[in-house]
Enzyme design. Structure first.
Site, short mmCIF file in Angstrom:
data_model
loop_
_atom_site.label_atom_id
_atom_site.label_comp_id
_atom_site.label_asym_id
_atom_site.label_seq_id
_atom_site.Cartn_x
_atom_site.Cartn_y
_atom_site.Cartn_z
N THR A 97 -4.76 -8.13 11.15
CA THR A 97 -5.42 -6.87 10.36
C THR A 97 -4.79 -5.41 11.22
OG1 THR A 97 -7.57 -7.74 9.51
CG2 THR A 97 -7.05 -5.23 9.89
N ARG A 132 -0.87 -15.15 4.51
CA ARG A 132 -1.89 -14.05 5.19
C ARG A 132 -1.28 -14.29 6.63
NH1 ARG A 132 -6.84 -10.29 4.33
NH2 ARG A 132 -7.73 -11.61 6.53
N ARG A 174 3.40 -7.21 8.86
CA ARG A 174 3.10 -5.71 9.32
C ARG A 174 3.18 -5.42 10.86
NH1 ARG A 174 -3.85 -7.60 8.08
NH2 ARG A 174 -3.28 -6.33 5.73
N TYR A 199 -12.07 -2.35 -2.80
CA TYR A 199 -12.35 -2.86 -1.23
C TYR A 199 -13.94 -2.84 -1.10
CZ TYR A 199 -7.78 -2.54 0.96
OH TYR A 199 -6.39 -2.81 2.03
N ASN A 228 -1.12 0.11 7.14
CA ASN A 228 -0.57 -1.52 8.07
C ASN A 228 0.32 -1.42 6.58
OD1 ASN A 228 -2.68 -2.39 6.30
ND2 ASN A 228 -4.25 -3.49 7.62
N HIS A 257 -1.23 -5.41 1.93
CA HIS A 257 -3.29 -6.03 1.75
C HIS A 257 -2.23 -7.83 1.07
CE1 HIS A 257 -7.17 -6.77 -0.38
NE2 HIS A 257 -6.09 -8.04 -1.03
N GLU A 303 -9.76 -10.23 -7.15
CA GLU A 303 -8.64 -9.21 -7.18
C GLU A 303 -8.04 -9.46 -8.42
OE1 GLU A 303 -7.36 -9.98 -3.12
OE2 GLU A 303 -9.39 -8.94 -2.60
N LYS A 306 0.92 -1.42 -0.24
CA LYS A 306 -0.31 -0.15 -0.06
C LYS A 306 0.47 2.03 -0.16
CE LYS A 306 -3.31 -2.84 3.06
NZ LYS A 306 -4.22 -2.24 3.75
N PHE A 352 -15.05 3.17 8.03
CA PHE A 352 -14.24 3.23 7.62
C PHE A 352 -13.84 3.69 6.10
CE2 PHE A 352 -14.12 -0.91 8.73
CZ PHE A 352 -13.78 -1.51 8.01
P1 GTP Z 1 -6.44 -5.85 3.43
O1 GTP Z 1 -5.32 -7.10 3.55
O2 GTP Z 1 -5.81 -4.67 3.73
O3 GTP Z 1 -7.67 -6.36 2.79
O4 GTP Z 1 -6.75 -6.65 5.38
P2 GTP Z 1 -7.52 -7.02 6.19
O5 GTP Z 1 -7.71 -8.26 5.18
O6 GTP Z 1 -6.92 -8.09 7.09
O7 GTP Z 1 -8.63 -6.66 6.53
P3 GTP Z 1 -9.83 -6.38 5.88
O8 GTP Z 1 -10.10 -6.73 4.55
O9 GTP Z 1 -10.87 -7.09 7.33
O10 GTP Z 1 -9.97 -4.08 5.80
C1 GTP Z 1 -9.54 -3.30 4.38
C2 GTP Z 1 -8.48 -3.02 5.40
O11 GTP Z 1 -9.56 -1.72 6.22
C3 GTP Z 1 -7.53 -2.72 6.49
O12 GTP Z 1 -6.49 -3.78 5.85
C4 GTP Z 1 -6.86 -1.81 7.63
O13 GTP Z 1 -6.46 -1.05 6.90
C5 GTP Z 1 -9.01 -1.30 7.71
N1 GTP Z 1 -9.99 -1.83 8.40
C6 GTP Z 1 -10.44 -3.04 8.38
N2 GTP Z 1 -10.93 -3.01 9.51
C7 GTP Z 1 -10.64 -1.24 10.11
C8 GTP Z 1 -11.50 -1.10 11.33
O14 GTP Z 1 -12.21 -1.48 12.38
N3 GTP Z 1 -11.46 0.68 11.56
C9 GTP Z 1 -10.27 1.33 10.68
N4 GTP Z 1 -9.98 2.49 10.97
N5 GTP Z 1 -9.74 0.57 9.37
C10 GTP Z 1 -9.99 -0.97 8.99
MG MG Z 2 -8.87 -7.51 3.69
#
Ligand code: GTP
Ligand code: MG
Length: 149
Positions: free
Chosen positions: A91, A85, A102, A49, A112, A115, A126, A9, A57
């Site tokens: 996350t 992962r 991370r 997303y 973070n 992705h 994707e 990212k 968010f």
């Molecule tokens: P990705 O690999 O980026 O998809 O992350 P992930 O799979 O670990 O998490 P997820 O798909 O649930 O969420 C996508 C992104 O949204 C995360 O990487 C975070 O940056 C953001 N995010 C997720 N949950 C929250 C939340 O509760 N609050 C905030 N501020 N950001 C969030």
């Molecule tokens: Mg995700």
């Protein structure tokens, strides 16, 4: 073999973490089949997303992802979605173990670094969203028999 969509990212690019991240996947034995540097449009970021559309968010997430260059990649290999992962961590970086990407490099949830696809189905969606078929290389690394028995 299985493929995953892995993306550094904008924070990871600004912080110069691209090389280290690629190195980790390479060292593990995963094969890089696609890579590009782009500044995603807001539309592409929102499509990426889409599962989070409507969450509080979401707007910030789309703004952030489209705020700068990302390095979009496709890695291939046995169990790469799940293992990717695991290598990435939780996350929330503060909840990620040291040794994960991370957990080694991040603090905030909204910064973070990387992705990774969360399932084989997400990976296929994707990869199709970010890459054209002819942007993915078909080749066999000479190391393959030294990685797989
Ligand atoms: P990705 O690999 O980026 O998809 O992350 P992930 O799979 O670990 O998490 P997820 O798909 O649930 O969420 C996508 C992104 O949204 C995360 O990487 C975070 O940056 C953001 N995010 C997720 N949950 C929250 C939340 O509760 N609050 C905030 N501020 N950001 C969030
Ligand atoms: Mg995700």
């Amino acid at each position: 073999r299985e493929r995953s969509f892995i993306m550094v990212k904008p924070d990871g690019v600004h912080r110069g973490l691209v090389g280290d991240i690629i190195k980790r996947f390479e060292q593990r034995g995963y094969k890089l089949v696609g890579i590009k540097v782009i500044v995603p449009s807001r539309e592409l970021a929102a499509k990426h997303y889409a599962e989070h559309d409507g969450k509080p968010f979401f707007p910030k997430l789309v703004d952030f992802l489209s705020s700068g260059a990302v390095v979009a990649m496709v890695f291939e290999g046995k169990d790469v979605v799940k293992t990717g992962r695991t290598m990435i961590g939780a996350t929330n970086p503060l909840a990620s173990a040291p040794g994960t990407i991370r957990g080694d490099f991040g603090i905030d949830m909204g910064r973070n670094i990387i992705h990774g696809s969360d399932s084989v189905d997400s990976a296929m969606r994707e990869i199709a969203l970010w890459f054209k078929a002819d942007e993915l290389a078909d080749y066999e690394p000479v190391a393959t028999p030294w990685l797989y028995e």
